[in-house]
Design an enzyme around this catalytic site. Structure first.
Site, mmCIF file in Angstrom:
data_model
loop_
_atom_site.group_PDB
_atom_site.id
_atom_site.type_symbol
_atom_site.label_atom_id
_atom_site.label_comp_id
_atom_site.label_asym_id
_atom_site.label_seq_id
_atom_site.Cartn_x
_atom_site.Cartn_y
_atom_site.Cartn_z
ATOM 1 N N GLU A 261 18.859 -10.046 97.204
ATOM 2 C CA GLU A 261 20.320 -9.976 97.342
ATOM 3 C C GLU A 261 20.658 -9.800 98.820
ATOM 4 O O GLU A 261 19.902 -9.133 99.532
ATOM 5 C CB GLU A 261 20.872 -8.765 96.562
ATOM 6 N N HIS A 279 26.305 -8.220 91.718
ATOM 7 C CA HIS A 279 26.028 -6.779 91.818
ATOM 8 C C HIS A 279 27.339 -5.966 91.835
ATOM 9 O O HIS A 279 27.664 -5.261 92.794
ATOM 10 C CB HIS A 279 25.201 -6.483 93.078
HETATM 11 P P1 NAD Z 1 17.979 7.229 85.571
HETATM 12 O O1 NAD Z 1 16.914 7.625 86.506
HETATM 13 O O2 NAD Z 1 18.927 8.247 85.068
HETATM 14 O O3 NAD Z 1 17.327 6.513 84.308
HETATM 15 C C1 NAD Z 1 16.226 5.668 84.391
HETATM 16 C C2 NAD Z 1 15.416 5.842 83.116
HETATM 17 O O4 NAD Z 1 14.327 4.923 83.160
HETATM 18 C C3 NAD Z 1 14.807 7.234 82.988
HETATM 19 O O5 NAD Z 1 15.127 7.816 81.738
HETATM 20 C C4 NAD Z 1 13.317 6.993 83.105
HETATM 21 O O6 NAD Z 1 12.564 7.858 82.282
HETATM 22 C C5 NAD Z 1 13.190 5.574 82.636
HETATM 23 N N1 NAD Z 1 11.976 4.933 83.127
HETATM 24 C C6 NAD Z 1 11.418 5.051 84.350
HETATM 25 N N2 NAD Z 1 10.301 4.302 84.432
HETATM 26 C C7 NAD Z 1 10.167 3.702 83.215
HETATM 27 C C8 NAD Z 1 9.209 2.796 82.678
HETATM 28 N N3 NAD Z 1 8.188 2.367 83.410
HETATM 29 N N4 NAD Z 1 9.378 2.385 81.411
HETATM 30 C C9 NAD Z 1 10.423 2.808 80.668
HETATM 31 N N5 NAD Z 1 11.355 3.682 81.118
HETATM 32 C C10 NAD Z 1 11.224 4.109 82.383
HETATM 33 O O7 NAD Z 1 18.756 6.044 86.301
HETATM 34 P P2 NAD Z 1 20.251 5.569 86.033
HETATM 35 O O8 NAD Z 1 21.178 6.347 86.883
HETATM 36 O O9 NAD Z 1 20.491 5.495 84.589
HETATM 37 O O10 NAD Z 1 20.183 4.096 86.666
HETATM 38 C C11 NAD Z 1 19.504 3.068 86.000
HETATM 39 C C12 NAD Z 1 19.407 1.840 86.894
HETATM 40 O O11 NAD Z 1 20.713 1.329 87.140
HETATM 41 C C13 NAD Z 1 18.807 2.093 88.265
HETATM 42 O O12 NAD Z 1 17.967 1.020 88.614
HETATM 43 C C14 NAD Z 1 19.999 2.081 89.183
HETATM 44 O O13 NAD Z 1 19.640 1.728 90.491
HETATM 45 C C15 NAD Z 1 20.826 1.020 88.532
HETATM 46 N N6 NAD Z 1 22.236 1.001 88.879
HETATM 47 C C16 NAD Z 1 22.825 -0.217 89.045
HETATM 48 C C17 NAD Z 1 24.157 -0.290 89.337
HETATM 49 C C18 NAD Z 1 24.807 -1.609 89.568
HETATM 50 O O14 NAD Z 1 25.701 -1.702 90.392
HETATM 51 N N7 NAD Z 1 24.414 -2.639 88.898
HETATM 52 C C19 NAD Z 1 24.917 0.877 89.442
HETATM 53 C C20 NAD Z 1 24.306 2.101 89.237
HETATM 54 C C21 NAD Z 1 22.952 2.151 88.948
HETATM 55 C C1 MLT Z 2 23.756 1.750 92.871
HETATM 56 O O1 MLT Z 2 22.520 1.826 92.883
HETATM 57 O O2 MLT Z 2 24.467 2.728 93.091
HETATM 58 C C2 MLT Z 2 24.402 0.463 92.572
HETATM 59 O O3 MLT Z 2 23.495 -0.565 92.481
HETATM 60 C C3 MLT Z 2 25.584 0.127 93.365
HETATM 61 C C4 MLT Z 2 25.365 -0.107 94.817
HETATM 62 O O4 MLT Z 2 24.375 -0.666 95.206
HETATM 63 O O5 MLT Z 2 26.205 0.302 95.592
#
Ligand code: NAD
Ligand code: MLT
Length: 531
Positions: A261, A279
């Site tokens: 990205e 994203h």
């Molecule tokens: P989190 O850490 O609360 O949850 C992640 C979960 O994945 C945990 O429960 C963990 O036990 C599990 N996990 C870790 N390794 C694993 C594996 N090998 N197999 C199975 N489960 C496994 O994270 P979150 O805050 O829920 O965020 C989840 C994802 O979303 C992250 O990658 C974060 O960067 C992403 N995210 C994306 C956006 C976006 O803009 N698209 C926004 C916020 C977060």
């Molecule tokens: C995050 O990890 O918080 C999201 O992917 C959003 C961002 O990158 O700002």
């Protein structure tokens, strides 16, 4: 005093910026432009990024004054956290700020794919009124498989439950009972792949999860499955997914994140039953506001040397209880006094929290005591981040004890340890009264009551008349003002310890004169630098 410099390397909410400009010099740079970022880091105390700025080992070395890297969001795959820890740089994120937005976006993508909304929208705007072409599928009574039942996975599960879906999850780090409370059944990955009509990915990106859904796994999915990835690019292999969609094995996909990205190219972009967004999971007014405010607050705390609950590379994470927080400064001061007593780092140290304090998580007090302990010992800036590392590197054995037993005080904190030659030392303190005034209550077994002021002198000698006067006169002649003096002794005529809190440091020659004139057993000067 020059104001600390905060470099904002990506867009930050106005509320966050306002919070920073009050106390700091705020500069901006385009963090994605490496040639601009590296020189801009030269004199900054903090840098705030989102996901486009890479704070790797090279960037960290270009920032000798850096104390905190703040990520206005969740994912930390663009920050080299171990490298930051090694340099004592705190890394903070805003873990709660955008989870609702990300979960809602995942649901949005799923509904868009299931009901083919973007394609139908484009078709109608293009002059077509076609109803049967855009027939979708219901979610009701279907099975959803959630990969990663963390903060966002749970929010997605709750929302899908409201659609009447059966919920499965694959997450080896979550307890079955916890999942059960949410109405989710934990299953192995293979079961989830075989039984799910919908798969939604909410994993972090790391060595274990990269490519978790590749060609092999996509060959085992339930035919027609809908796949959503609003977590991180690369968790599902884009080329393999595109092939599975083209083959009709995967019914459709909603993808917010990509392996590289920013991008305008992906094998998925040409497929009609794939919905893509650039994203946007966290791109809501609310999430940006929350993330901006959260990191600005964390940066303020970090730059004032305070404990930061959202720090990810501090061993005692999470919020500090209100009852524990006031003891942080005391713990640090006790650590510094201990180093003064031991004249260096000990071989082993125990941090003891006694009384009411013991009912709370006091791990952070151990960190604060270590921070104080090493502040006078190493050249590098000692922080909550690298203090445990410094202890490990020096082979200092560290123990934390919490016990409700405390005969003399409601709560008391002790830093106790031994030097390499086996000499024991200890220093205790408490907070007194409604104003929670810090007092040192014990030094090397002697009862005292002295405030941990910036400058202390600790003298041991044989108890006899006239000593207070002699020391007072020597300090007076040297222009050192005594704020408070306390004598502790085991018994009359035995060894006594005098603890003096002073308005300025005792020069070494004056301390030497005191030692000579009273025949002191030991005479030490300790200067406390907090923050
Ligand atoms: P989190 O850490 O609360 O949850 C992640 C979960 O994945 C945990 O429960 C963990 O036990 C599990 N996990 C870790 N390794 C694993 C594996 N090998 N197999 C199975 N489960 C496994 O994270 P979150 O805050 O829920 O965020 C989840 C994802 O979303 C992250 O990658 C974060 O960067 C992403 N995210 C994306 C956006 C976006 O803009 N698209 C926004 C916020 C977060
Ligand atoms: C995050 O990890 O918080 C999201 O992917 C959003 C961002 O990158 O700002």
């Amino acid at each position: 005093m020059p104001r600390p410099i905060v470099l904002v390397a990506e867009e930050l909410s106005q509320a966050g910026l306002d919070l920073l400009t009050a106390d700091f010099e705020v500069r901006t740079v385009d963090g994605a432009d490496r040639s601009a970022l590296i020189p801009a880091l030269a004199d900054v105390d903090a840098v705030i990024v989102r996901s486009a700025t890479k704070i790797d080992a090279e960037a960290l070395s270009a920032a000798p004054n850096l104390r905190v890297v703040a990520r206005a969001g969740v994912g930390l795959d663009n920050v080299d956290v171990p490298a930051a820890t090694g340099r004592g740089v705190m890394v903070v994120n805003a873990p709660q700020s955008n989870i609702v937005s990300a979960a809602e976006h995942a649901i949005g993508l799923l509904l868009s794919v299931a009901r083919r909304i973007p394609a139908a929208d484009a078709s109608l705007r293009g002059g077509e009124w076609k109803r049967s072409k855009w027939t979708g599928v219901e979610l009701f009574d279907k099975t959803a498989g959630i990969l990663g039942l963390g903060r966002i996975g749970v929010l997605v599960a709750q929302r899908l439950s409201a659609f009447g879906m059966r919920l499965l999850a694959y997450d080896p780090y979550v307890q079955a009972a916890r999942a059960g409370q949410l109405g989710v059944t934990l299953v192995p990955l293979d079961t989830l792949l075989a039984e799910s009509d919908v798969i939604s990915i909410h994993l972090p990106r790391n060595q274990e999860t990269l490519g978790l859904l590749g060609e092999k796994e996509l060959a085992r999915v339930k035919p027609g499955v809908l796949i959503v990835n609003a977590a991180r690019g690369g968790l599902v292999d884009e080329a393999a997914l595109a092939a599975a969609v083209r083959a009709g094995r995967v019914g459709g996909a909603g993808i917010d994140v990509f392996a590289a990205e920013p991008t305008t190219e992906s094998p998925l972009f040409g497929l009609p039953n794939v919905v893509v967004t650039p994203h946007l999971g966290a791109s809501t007014i609310e999430a940006q506001e929350k993330a901006g405010l959260a990191v600005a607050r964390s940066v303020r705390l970090a730059l004032s040397g305070d404990f930061v609950p959202d720090a990810v590379n501090v061993q005692a994470g999470g919020a500090v209880a209100e009852q524990v927080r006031p003891f942080l400064v005391l713990a640090e001061a006790l650590g510094q006094v201990f180093t003064g007593l031991a004249e260096g780092a000990p071989a082993a140290v125990t941090v003891e929290a006694r009384g009411e304090l013991a009912a709370f998580d006091v791990g952070v007090l151990q960190l604060a005591a270590l921070k104080g302990l090493f502040s006078g010992v190493v050249e590098a800036a000692v922080t909550y981040v690298n203090a445990p590392l410094l202890a490990k590197e020096r082979g200092v054995e560290v123990t934390l004890v919490a016990t409700e037993e405390s005969p003399d005080f409601r709560s008391v904190l002790t830093v106790r340890g031994v030097r390499a030659d086996g000499t024991p030392h200890s220093v205790s303190g408490t907070l007194i009264g409604r104003r929670q005034v810090a007092k040192i209550t014990e030094i090397d077994g002697y009862e005292v009551e002295v405030r941990p002021e910036a400058h202390l002198a600790l003298v041991t000698y044989e108890d006899r008349p006239g000593i207070v006067g002699t020391i007072g006169a020597i300090l007076g002649n040297a222009g050192v003002n005594i704020a408070n003096a306390q004598v502790g002794r085991m018994f009359a005529g035995g060894e006594a310890l005098m603890a003096l809190s002073l308005d300025s440091a005792v020069p070494a020659d004056v301390l030497g004169q005191i030692a000579r004139e009273i025949g002191a057993h030991t005479a030490r000067s300790v200067s406390l630098a907090t923050g």
